[in-house]
Enzyme design. Structure first.
Site, PDB file in Angstrom:
ATOM      1  N   ALA A 298      40.699  55.551  32.581  1.00  0.00           N
ATOM      2  CA  ALA A 298      40.374  56.848  33.185  1.00  0.00           C
ATOM      3  C   ALA A 298      39.047  56.805  33.926  1.00  0.00           C
ATOM      4  O   ALA A 298      38.848  57.540  34.896  1.00  0.00           O
ATOM      5  CB  ALA A 298      40.324  57.924  32.104  1.00  0.00           C
ATOM      6  N   ASP A 344      14.983  47.791  73.112  1.00  0.00           N
ATOM      7  CA  ASP A 344      14.493  47.059  74.271  1.00  0.00           C
ATOM      8  C   ASP A 344      14.517  48.011  75.456  1.00  0.00           C
ATOM      9  O   ASP A 344      15.126  49.077  75.412  1.00  0.00           O
ATOM     10  CB  ASP A 344      15.396  45.845  74.515  1.00  0.00           C
ATOM     11  CG  ASP A 344      14.739  44.818  75.422  1.00  0.00           C
ATOM     12  OD1 ASP A 344      13.570  45.011  75.776  1.00  0.00           O
ATOM     13  OD2 ASP A 344      15.414  43.839  75.781  1.00  0.00           O
ATOM     14  N   ASP A 629      19.054  42.352  74.106  1.00  0.00           N
ATOM     15  CA  ASP A 629      20.094  41.644  74.846  1.00  0.00           C
ATOM     16  C   ASP A 629      19.741  40.186  75.117  1.00  0.00           C
ATOM     17  O   ASP A 629      20.581  39.426  75.579  1.00  0.00           O
ATOM     18  CB  ASP A 629      20.394  42.345  76.178  1.00  0.00           C
ATOM     19  CG  ASP A 629      19.153  42.491  77.047  1.00  0.00           C
ATOM     20  OD1 ASP A 629      18.074  42.028  76.624  1.00  0.00           O
ATOM     21  OD2 ASP A 629      19.260  43.049  78.143  1.00  0.00           O
ATOM     22  N   ASP A 633      15.652  38.147  71.409  1.00  0.00           N
ATOM     23  CA  ASP A 633      15.911  39.245  70.479  1.00  0.00           C
ATOM     24  C   ASP A 633      16.683  38.812  69.247  1.00  0.00           C
ATOM     25  O   ASP A 633      16.769  39.566  68.272  1.00  0.00           O
ATOM     26  CB  ASP A 633      16.707  40.353  71.181  1.00  0.00           C
ATOM     27  CG  ASP A 633      15.946  40.980  72.326  1.00  0.00           C
ATOM     28  OD1 ASP A 633      14.732  41.160  72.187  1.00  0.00           O
ATOM     29  OD2 ASP A 633      16.563  41.284  73.362  1.00  0.00           O
ATOM     30  N   THR A 728      49.222  58.516  42.111  1.00  0.00           N
ATOM     31  CA  THR A 728      49.083  59.795  42.812  1.00  0.00           C
ATOM     32  C   THR A 728      47.731  59.957  43.494  1.00  0.00           C
ATOM     33  O   THR A 728      47.618  60.633  44.509  1.00  0.00           O
ATOM     34  CB  THR A 728      49.289  60.958  41.825  1.00  0.00           C
ATOM     35  OG1 THR A 728      48.258  60.919  40.832  1.00  0.00           O
ATOM     36  CG2 THR A 728      50.644  60.852  41.148  1.00  0.00           C
TER      37      THR A 728
END
Length: 913
Positions: A298, A344, A629, A633, A728
């Site tokens: 339970a 950036d 990018d 980085d 259920t």
């Protein structure tokens, strides 16, 4: 208000792998040649071979992978995995093999996800190797030879030309080139690198005589001496940083682990207590053990991990449709707790595409007119860009901006006519900072109409304002031009000056550039700008409404970055500009990032700076999202809680290191992802409220049985509990992961880092309101069935007893009552604060389908004879069915009234409400 901190780097250089060298690579050329034992004729083939054996190949090497078995075992003994192992074992014991195998599959999928996440850093390092060219032109034994780039060694003399990728870190010995350093610095404008003395105190990436592995020559020609190869290059240093920065567990992962230990402790503790209590009140040991197992079942939330996984997967799918690819499921939730975004500039806040923004002409200033068209045309004529078949301009991005800008200002240029009318070309020289062309026979705009006479031959010169203004005829407007250039630069623009000289008909054309670039007349100044994306300003505003700070961490210069930041609303009302972020110490970072209230622009940032910023914020409990990018980085993207890479303009290395990739390079998508993350976190909490709430009505029947010393027969069986927990409950719980956001989700501040996924308020709501209400209703249904059959406490109900059938019907009523209370709990758990009507009763069709399934599944267990025999159920009479049918409304209605009262209390606490 804008504060400036520092003006340039201090005497200490940027920490880098090149500092491990026994010399300074920017020192004077004769000394560098002595240190490297090389000369104008390069190395001999024999010496190069010897050095290759000493220094190793010019490759970025990755470290040895950690043990796969060790990582796999670590995932399989995760606390939640241990609970799932226990749940699977109970399922097999209960002869529910299908459910047992399903739980084992969940364990396997979760472990596979985790193992894939751990390999991201290694894939990023492998991708770095793609930036190195396969071949290089090196001088060996006094002659140029094409050699494999991996065979280059310190001391090699290499030849660089326009379009070449630089194969190693090198010192320019002759000539000059323009180099695209954006992958290392984030700057969209090419950098000039010439044979010159170094600048005292300048960071290595800003040294005017150094070029770096993996970057690209845009213009010019040069000879350079290699001083670092392989892992000793800047590219190798970034690889090392990427491998040293290990990914830490997300906030949700840590909290789920704590919840798992809590649930395991509670479940085990209650099982032991009731085993002892059952024996103490005289129950058989076998029955007491059964009760203990029932309590354990339970309390174990078998659907916790699948539901969290589905909620995160749904968030991933929704974000993918909005332009964000999330590579790690837990990253979705982490985005929701983000309190700081470090972004950036180039390509993230801006378009990463230069535009002609301002024109200043002598005598007219910025006033439009034919003089502005003449200036735009002259600037476009002094270019070498070409137009591809698809209409795109190819070449230096600055020159492409000039050609496109001329067309925008009503002076379109035919590049074919430009080239046909060109009499001479003196390419850009980084040392002079000038370029010039001798253009003849063309009219304004580059197009000649029928009957129109050719224009005069004209020398057009463009370049840095200080270089062009020094070559003007005496008496021209040099002072006003300098003032105008300074003003444009303060606005964050790259400024070019354009000057001309007309050559009389029949006069001899200049053959030397010093003759061409003298005696000029200034036409004006061109201001070039990388404009912000139009949607960024609104995204920044939404970040501020959500309590998120936005800092700019860029390799660009402070003036340009600050101008962009102000334009998009970063730093309102106060902006700090750190012009030389390399000089900041830890104490200064603490004061700026933690104690200060301003948003900050960190200019001239190196990979170490980004790491220091991320670590400082993490140290002080902030959840950090880092965007980027470039190759530079990658370490910070991997170190931050959430690394966000650009999909279009970003490098492969950044995409591999990041947890999320923006396919549209749109900063606004980050804000959408933050909202999705908050929704996912809320939905996980809704699920926990749901499963905790029905634990109470499952436990109370055992309490009643044990505390009555058997006078009240057991109201629920272990198999019925398994049918609830593994049957259920599952679909409605999963459907709660699909809930839409509650109103105002982006108007509340980020949750504190220490806030757990389970709070005291949640427990009170789950166990005290929803759970207790459900338990009272369920036990009322149980006793109603028994009492109407004439049962009294202590009456026998075993097999053969006249009350046995009534007892079976009563336990079935308990089972059905718990299921119907689950329906009410699911509807109540859909919102934490708002009313159900605010999000729509029918807005989650998956939940409605899940409720329909659990009701159908319950009906099958109650009315199908084969399932009746297996689960010990009996058909319910109509009056009992009508009774339990009221339970969902009562459970949901009780909680709806509680939430309405809390809303009124909060509204009354707001001044002026």
């Amino acid at each position: 208000m804008t504060d400036r901190v520092g003006s340039r780097a201090g005497p200490e250089r940027t920490a880098s792998a090149t500092q491990a060298l026994p010399f300074d690579p920017s020192e004077p050329l004769p000394r560098l040649r002595r240190e490297l034992a090389t000369g104008p004729d390069g190395l001999s083939a024999r010496e190069a071979a010897r050095r290759l054996a000493v220094h190793g190949p010019n490759e970025v090497r990755r470290r040895v992978r950690s043990s796969f078995v060790r990582e796999l075992v670590g995932q399989l003994v995760h606390p939640l995995a241990l609970l799932l192992w226990a749940a699977a074992a109970l399922a097999f014991v209960a002869d529910l093999a299908v459910l047992g195998w399903a739980i084992l599959a969940v364990i396997a999928v979760n472990a596979a996800f985790a193992l894939l996440q751990e390999r991201q850093a290694e894939r990023a390092v492998e991708t770095l190797a793609r930036y190195l060219p396969e071949h290089a032109l090196a001088v060996r034994d006094g002659q140029p030879h094409v050699v494999e780039a991996r065979d280059l060694v310190p001391g090699d003399l290499i030849l660089l030309e326009e379009g070449d990728k630089i194969p190693a870190d090198a010192h320019v010995a002759e000539g000059g080139v323009e180099v695209d350093l954006s992958m290392l610095t984030g700057e969209s404008v090419p950098a000039e690198r010439i044979a010159s003395a170094g600048v005292l105190g300048a960071p290595l990436l800003e040294e005017p005589n150094l070029v770096f592995s993996g970057t690209t020559c845009v213009e010019g020609q040069a000879r350079a001496i290699v001083f670092a190869t392989g892992n000793h290059t800047e590219l190798g240093r970034i690889a090392a940083l990427s491998q040293r920065t290990r990914r830490e567990a997300s906030p949700l992962e840590r909290q789920v682990k704590r919840v798992a230990w809590l649930i395991a402790g509670v479940a085990t503790g209650m099982g032991v207590v009731f085993l002892v209590l059952g024996v103490a009140v005289g129950l058989p040991v076998a029955d007491s053990l059964t009760f203990a197992i029932g309590l354990l079942v339970a309390n174990v939330p078998e659907g916790l991990l699948p539901t969290i996984t589905l909620a995160l997967a749904v968030g991933v799918r929704a974000l993918a449709r909005r332009g964000a690819l999330v590579k790690r499921l837990s990253a979705v939730e982490t985005l929701g707790s983000t309190s700081v975004i470090c972004t950036d500039k180039t390509g993230t806040l801006t378009r990463n595409s230069m535009r002609l923004r301002a024109l200043w002409t002598v005598g007219h200033g910025s006033e439009p007119g034919p003089w502005a068209e003449e200036l735009a045309t002259a600037g476009a004529l002094c270019t070498t860009v070409t137009r591809e078949a698809d209409g795109e301009l190819h070449g230096d991005p600055t020159e492409a901006a000039l050609v496109a800008g001329a067309a925008d200002h009503g002076a379109p240029l035919d590049l074919g006519r430009r080239d046909a009318g060109r009499r001479a070309l003196f390419r850009f020289d980084p040392r002079l900072r000038l370029m010039s062309v001798v253009q003849g026979g063309e009219t304004r705009g580059g197009e000649r109409q029928r009957g129109e006479t050719p224009g005069p031959t004209r020398i057009v010169v463009k370049g840095a304002p200080e270089a062009v203004l020094d070559r003007l005829l005496p008496g021209t407007a040099a002072d006003s031009a300098r003032a105008a250039a300074d003003e444009l630069a303060r606005d964050g623009m790259r400024v070019l000056a354009v000057a001309v000289r007309d050559v009389p008909s029949g006069a001899e054309l200049p053959s030397r550039r010093q003759d061409a670039e003298s005696g000029l007349t200034l036409l004006g100044l061109l201001g070039l700008y990388d404009p912000p994306r139009p949607e960024v300003a609104d995204a920044v505003r939404r970040c501020h409404e959500a309590g998120i700070r936005v800092h700019v961490v860029t390799g660009d210069n402070g003036a340009t970055a600050a101008a962009v930041a102000r334009e998009v609303g970063i730093g309102v009302p106060r902006l700090h500009v750190v012009a030389a972020s390399e000089s900041l110490g830890d104490d200064q970072l603490d004061r700026l990032l933690v104690e200060g209230d301003a948003e900050i622009v960190f200019a001239r940032s190196s990979p170490e700076t980004k790491l220091k910023v991320a670590d400082t914020l993490r140290e002080h409990g902030r959840i950090v999202a880092m965007t980027g990018d470039g190759v530079n980085d990658a370490p910070a993207l991997h170190r931050a809680h959430i690394g966000v890479a650009m999909g279009r303009s970003g490098t492969d290395v950044a995409r591999e290191a990041a947890a999320m990739v923006l396919t549209d390079d749109d900063f606004a998508t980050i804000v959408t992802a933050v909202e999705a993350g908050r929704r996912v976190y809320d939905n996980v909490r809704k699920f926990i409220v749901y499963i905790f709430a029905h634990a109470t009505p499952e436990i109370v029947p055992f309490l009643v049985f044990a505390l009555s010393a058997g006078a009240v027969p057991l109201p629920l069986t272990v198999l019925q509990i398994l049918a609830i927990d593994l049957g259920t409950e599952t679909l409605p719980a999963l459907a709660l992961g699909r809930e839409r956001s509650e109103p105002g989700v982006m108007q509340r501040p980020p949750r504190p880092r220490h806030q757990g996924v389970i709070s005291r308020d949640m427990l009170v709501r789950s166990w005290g309101y929803l759970g207790l209400t459900s338990a009272v209703l369920v036990m009322a249904g149980y006793f109603y069935v028994l009492w109407r059959a004439g049962w009294q406490p202590g009456d026998p109900t075993g097999t053969g007893s006249p009350l046995h059938q009534a007892y079976v019907t009563a336990t079935t009523a308990t089972f059905a009552g718990i299921v119907t209370c689950q329906v009410g709990t699911a509807l109540a758990a859909r919102t934490d604060h708002a009313a159900l009507r605010d999000i729509g009763v029918f807005s989650n069709p998956l939940l409605l389908a899940g409720i329909a399934f659990e009701l159908a599944f319950t009906a099958a267990l109650v009315y199908a004879p084969p399932l009746q025999r297996l689960f010990g159920t009996a058909a319910l009479p109509l009056d009992v069915v009508l009774l339990v049918a009221t339970f969902p409304v009562l459970v949901w209605g009780t909680d709806e009234l509680r939430r309405a009262r809390r809303r009124r209390q909060r509204a009354s606490a707001v001044p002026g409400s």
